[in-house]
Scaffold this motif. Structure first.
Motif, PDB file in Angstrom:
ATOM      1  N   LEU A  87     -90.640  11.839 -56.717  1.00 40.11           N
ATOM      2  CA  LEU A  87     -90.521  13.983 -56.595  1.00 40.11           C
ATOM      3  C   LEU A  87     -91.600  13.962 -58.252  1.00 40.11           C
ATOM      4  N   GLU A  88     -90.962  13.464 -59.131  1.00 43.57           N
ATOM      5  CA  GLU A  88     -91.392  14.671 -60.610  1.00 43.57           C
ATOM      6  C   GLU A  88     -93.222  14.171 -60.484  1.00 43.57           C
ATOM      7  N   GLU A  89     -93.529  13.643 -60.035  1.00 48.60           N
ATOM      8  CA  GLU A  89     -95.121  12.412 -60.187  1.00 48.60           C
ATOM      9  C   GLU A  89     -95.705  13.009 -59.181  1.00 48.60           C
ATOM     10  N   TYR A  90     -95.482  12.899 -58.093  1.00 51.49           N
ATOM     11  CA  TYR A  90     -96.032  12.939 -56.977  1.00 51.49           C
ATOM     12  C   TYR A  90     -96.362  14.069 -56.001  1.00 51.49           C
ATOM     13  N   SER A  91     -95.276  14.577 -55.669  1.00 55.22           N
ATOM     14  CA  SER A  91     -94.779  16.002 -55.215  1.00 55.22           C
ATOM     15  C   SER A  91     -94.326  17.841 -56.622  1.00 55.22           C
ATOM     16  N   GLN A  92     -94.243  17.424 -57.662  1.00 54.85           N
ATOM     17  CA  GLN A  92     -94.488  17.833 -58.113  1.00 54.85           C
ATOM     18  C   GLN A  92     -93.349  19.001 -58.082  1.00 54.85           C
ATOM     19  N   VAL A  93     -92.631  18.671 -57.946  1.00 54.58           N
ATOM     20  CA  VAL A  93     -90.986  19.260 -57.663  1.00 54.58           C
ATOM     21  C   VAL A  93     -89.936  18.666 -58.375  1.00 54.58           C
ATOM     22  N   PHE A  94     -88.855  18.703 -58.812  1.00 56.29           N
ATOM     23  CA  PHE A  94     -87.615  17.873 -58.744  1.00 56.29           C
ATOM     24  C   PHE A  94     -85.906  18.475 -58.448  1.00 56.29           C
ATOM     25  N   LEU A  95     -85.258  17.084 -58.300  1.00 56.41           N
ATOM     26  CA  LEU A  95     -84.624  17.527 -57.069  1.00 56.41           C
ATOM     27  C   LEU A  95     -83.541  18.309 -57.520  1.00 56.41           C
ATOM     28  N   SER A  96     -83.854  19.678 -58.382  1.00 56.00           N
ATOM     29  CA  SER A  96     -82.244  20.014 -58.859  1.00 56.00           C
ATOM     30  C   SER A  96     -82.961  21.517 -58.056  1.00 56.00           C
ATOM     31  N   ASP A  97     -84.120  21.468 -57.671  1.00 51.39           N
ATOM     32  CA  ASP A  97     -84.766  22.862 -56.976  1.00 51.39           C
ATOM     33  C   ASP A  97     -84.027  22.348 -55.794  1.00 51.39           C
ATOM     34  N   PHE A  98     -83.592  21.826 -54.582  1.00 49.44           N
ATOM     35  CA  PHE A  98     -83.113  21.834 -53.885  1.00 49.44           C
ATOM     36  C   PHE A  98     -81.552  21.868 -53.865  1.00 49.44           C
TER      37      PHE A  98
END
Length: 208
Positions: A55-66
């Protein structure tokens, strides 16, 4: 004019430094069940640790964003099938076949196997085909620092501004405030920073 510049600083800080969904949390059991399904579809096992890194490397998001697994699943979109049979949009939009796609990725240090989601692969290919220069975070920080010096904000005033933004974090994360911040930013973009006209200043002041 100083009021406008201070507001611009606040808008920039709100966009770049105030975290979003600080208290959001995806249920571990639901995530485990979701990753079991994703692993089956993708054709290889994906652990929670692997997924967080992805998520961090390819989607540029964090699990905590959801806030929940449904929001995560909806945001991430379609999983790449194990036989890569659902990549038609990439083949059609970039006029590639599977072998050409593999070669293109290899030339840029990537592989289809690195990707879990169709959208992530799509945007990687898009970036390779039409590279976009994204603003560097250090440059953004330097610009904000320069703006603060220009309007002569003290360290204490900057700290107070940051504390205020953090105190209204939940409100800043609302869609309504997000739209208003975008509106303010868009109106400020038309201002000539060297010689703003009275009309430009009044236009921005309508948003304040």
């Amino acid at each position: 004019m100083k009021k406008i510049l201070v507001t611009l600083v606040a808008v920039l800080l709100a966009f770049y430094f105030v975290p979003t969904n600080t208290f959001a949390e995806v249920n571990d059991d639901e995530l485990t069940a979701y990753l079991t399904v994703v692993s089956t579809e993708r054709g290889y096992p994906i652990t929670k640790e692997d997924y967080v890194t992805y998520l961090e490397e390819y989607s540029q998001v964090f699990l905590s964003d959801f806030e929940n697994i449904q929001e995560l699943e909806e945001y991430m979109g379609e999983v790449i099938k194990s036989d890569n049979s659902n990549l038609e949009s990439i083949y059609e939009d970039f006029e590639l076949d599977e072998l050409q796609l593999i070669e293109l990725l290899n030339e840029n240090g990537e592989a289809i196997e690195n990707f879990i989601y169709v959208d992530d692969l799509y945007f990687t290919v898009l970036n390779i085909a039409t590279p976009i220069d994204m603003p560097d975070f250090d440059d953004i920080t330097a610009d904000i620092d320069g703006l603060m010096k220009e309007i002569d904000l003290t360290d204490e005033e900057i700290e107070n501004l940051m504390n205020h933004l953090l105190s209204i974090e939940e409100e800043l994360n609302s869609p309504e405030v997000g739209e208003r911040l975008m509106s303010i930013a868009e109106r400020m973009m038309v201002i000539d920073p060297e010689n703003p006209t009275e009309e430009q200043i009044k236009e921005v002041e309508k948003c304040l």
